[in-house]
Design a protein around this motif. Sequence first.
Motif, short mmCIF file in Angstrom:
data_model
loop_
_atom_site.label_atom_id
_atom_site.label_comp_id
_atom_site.label_asym_id
_atom_site.label_seq_id
_atom_site.Cartn_x
_atom_site.Cartn_y
_atom_site.Cartn_z
N TYR A 211 0.84 -1.20 0.00
CA TYR A 211 0.00 0.00 0.00
C TYR A 211 0.88 1.25 0.00
CZ TYR A 211 -3.40 3.49 1.23
OH TYR A 211 -4.18 4.62 1.20
N THR A 212 0.68 2.12 -0.97
CA THR A 212 1.54 3.32 -1.06
C THR A 212 0.74 4.61 -0.93
OG1 THR A 212 1.27 3.25 -3.46
CG2 THR A 212 3.25 2.20 -2.55
N GLY A 213 -0.56 4.51 -0.66
CA GLY A 213 -1.42 5.70 -0.60
C GLY A 213 -1.39 6.37 0.76
N PRO A 214 -2.23 7.40 0.93
CA PRO A 214 -2.27 8.14 2.19
C PRO A 214 -2.92 7.35 3.33
CG PRO A 214 -3.88 9.02 0.64
CD PRO A 214 -3.13 7.96 -0.09
N ILE A 215 -2.39 7.53 4.53
CA ILE A 215 -2.95 6.88 5.72
C ILE A 215 -3.26 7.96 6.74
CG2 ILE A 215 -2.53 5.27 7.62
CD1 ILE A 215 -0.53 3.80 5.82
N LEU A 216 -4.55 8.14 7.01
CA LEU A 216 -4.96 9.07 8.06
C LEU A 216 -4.82 8.34 9.39
CD1 LEU A 216 -6.36 11.80 8.83
CD2 LEU A 216 -8.55 10.63 8.47
N ALA A 217 -4.03 8.93 10.29
CA ALA A 217 -3.70 8.23 11.54
C ALA A 217 -4.14 9.06 12.75
CB ALA A 217 -2.21 7.93 11.59
N PRO A 218 -5.39 8.90 13.18
CA PRO A 218 -5.87 9.63 14.36
C PRO A 218 -5.41 8.95 15.65
CG PRO A 218 -7.70 8.73 13.05
CD PRO A 218 -6.46 8.05 12.62
N GLY A 219 -5.45 9.72 16.72
CA GLY A 219 -5.13 9.14 18.03
C GLY A 219 -4.00 9.83 18.75
N LEU A 220 -3.35 10.77 18.07
CA LEU A 220 -2.26 11.52 18.73
C LEU A 220 -2.83 12.41 19.83
CD1 LEU A 220 0.16 13.35 16.24
CD2 LEU A 220 0.70 11.54 17.88
N GLY A 221 -2.13 12.48 20.94
CA GLY A 221 -2.55 13.44 21.97
C GLY A 221 -3.65 12.90 22.85
N ALA A 222 -4.88 13.37 22.66
CA ALA A 222 -5.98 13.06 23.58
C ALA A 222 -6.21 11.55 23.74
CB ALA A 222 -7.27 13.74 23.11
N GLN A 223 -5.98 10.76 22.70
CA GLN A 223 -6.19 9.31 22.80
C GLN A 223 -4.92 8.57 23.19
OE1 GLN A 223 -8.70 7.54 19.62
NE2 GLN A 223 -9.14 9.65 18.99
N GLY A 224 -3.86 9.32 23.43
CA GLY A 224 -2.67 8.73 24.04
C GLY A 224 -1.51 8.37 23.13
N ALA A 225 -1.70 8.43 21.82
CA ALA A 225 -0.59 8.06 20.93
C ALA A 225 0.45 9.18 20.90
CB ALA A 225 -1.10 7.78 19.53
N THR A 226 1.70 8.78 20.70
CA THR A 226 2.81 9.74 20.64
C THR A 226 3.47 9.68 19.26
OG1 THR A 226 4.43 8.09 21.34
CG2 THR A 226 3.29 9.30 23.10
N ILE A 227 4.36 10.64 19.02
CA ILE A 227 5.07 10.64 17.74
C ILE A 227 5.98 9.42 17.65
CG2 ILE A 227 6.74 11.92 16.33
CD1 ILE A 227 5.38 14.48 17.48
N ALA A 228 6.54 9.01 18.78
CA ALA A 228 7.37 7.80 18.78
C ALA A 228 6.52 6.58 18.37
CB ALA A 228 7.98 7.58 20.16
N ASP A 229 5.27 6.54 18.83
CA ASP A 229 4.37 5.44 18.41
C ASP A 229 4.18 5.46 16.90
OD1 ASP A 229 3.95 4.66 21.05
OD2 ASP A 229 2.17 5.92 21.28
N LEU A 230 3.93 6.66 16.35
CA LEU A 230 3.72 6.78 14.90
C LEU A 230 4.92 6.24 14.14
CD1 LEU A 230 2.47 10.45 14.48
CD2 LEU A 230 1.21 8.42 13.80
N ALA A 231 6.11 6.68 14.59
CA ALA A 231 7.34 6.29 13.91
C ALA A 231 7.50 4.77 13.93
CB ALA A 231 8.54 6.97 14.56
N ASP A 232 7.09 4.17 15.04
CA ASP A 232 7.21 2.72 15.19
C ASP A 232 6.13 1.99 14.38
OD1 ASP A 232 8.05 0.28 16.19
OD2 ASP A 232 6.55 0.36 17.79
N ILE A 233 4.89 2.41 14.58
CA ILE A 233 3.75 1.70 13.97
C ILE A 233 3.81 1.79 12.44
CG2 ILE A 233 1.23 1.75 13.72
CD1 ILE A 233 1.10 2.77 16.62
N PHE A 234 4.24 2.95 11.94
CA PHE A 234 4.26 3.15 10.48
C PHE A 234 5.68 3.14 9.94
CE2 PHE A 234 0.28 5.14 11.98
CZ PHE A 234 -0.61 4.35 11.27
N ARG A 235 6.54 2.29 10.52
CA ARG A 235 7.96 2.37 10.17
C ARG A 235 8.23 2.18 8.68
NH1 ARG A 235 6.56 -1.07 13.78
NH2 ARG A 235 6.43 -3.29 13.31
#
Length: 275
Positions: A211-235
């Motif tokens: 999959y090479t298209g856009p991925i909307l990734a909600p959950g940062l901040g109020a739902q507890g996800a961090t930028i480090a999580d993003l970097a890991d989950i979407f490595r």
Amino acid sequence: MSHRSWSDRLRAAVAARGRLCVGIDPHPALLEAWELPRSADGLEVFAELCVEAFVGEVAIVKPQVAFFEAYGSAGYAVLERTVSVLRDAGTLVIADAKRGDIGTTMDAYAQAWLEPESPLSSDAVTVSPYLGFDSLNETVERAVRHHRGVFVLARTSNAEGATLQQATTTPGGSVAQSIVDAAVVRNRVDPDTVGLVVGATRDHGLDLSDYTGPILAPGLGAQGATIADLADIFRDCRELVLPNSSRGVLAAGPSVTALRDAATRLRDDIEAGLA
Ligand SMILES: O=C(O)c1cc(=O)[nH]c(=O)n1[C@@H]1O[C@H](COP(=O)(O)O)[C@@H](O)[C@H]1O
């Protein structure tokens, strides 16, 4: 509006202003915190402050339709103005409407959110594939015709999504993976048109390698996800990951300067974290 493809417009906006997608979610508690009335008038001021803070700074803004719909036609009128002011200023708008229905009814929803002449005309809309991915065919076709995008729920950020989205399909593989696979196939014809929604709050367990298209990734901040999580989950697929934060940024209001600072800081931290 522009006749450039959605893919070109999205990629150019992200290259110029980063991947952050800020939400406009006028929760009643936020209206109260901003000392605004819980009414369409309060909503209007809330949306105007957001527009002033975010235009020119972030690539994408995502109004959460539910918080406008709560005020009926007056709320929709505010949403119409908000969407058109943002788009006229060159900010991409994803209408977070999460529509899902049989194909013929979906097409009417698509007309509302994706048709150029509609008062709610947006650059992209969120949709649910859980009446079957093919129930979205007319919507995707309309998006292609008008150079717009569609974001399809795959693995959502909320805990309750797991039992449905991680269930195993008849051919094998999870329900969420079947949505990813269908998006891959559809995007071979019109690249990037079908975006995915994959929450940043947990490891999604999806194979996104084709999959090479856009991925909307909600959950940062109020739902507890961090930028480090993003970097890991979407490595393996960071290029078009569009992290979304709503309350995490909106908590800085009502000062326009403070809102803008919160958004630009998060934008820059995301770019550094996903580099
Ligand atoms: O489609 C969405 O944007 C969405 C999908 C999802 O899986 N989880 C999710 O939180 N959202 C939306 O993203 C926004 C998150 O808001 P905050 O939790 O305040 O950052 C809300 O408008 C949600 O409706």
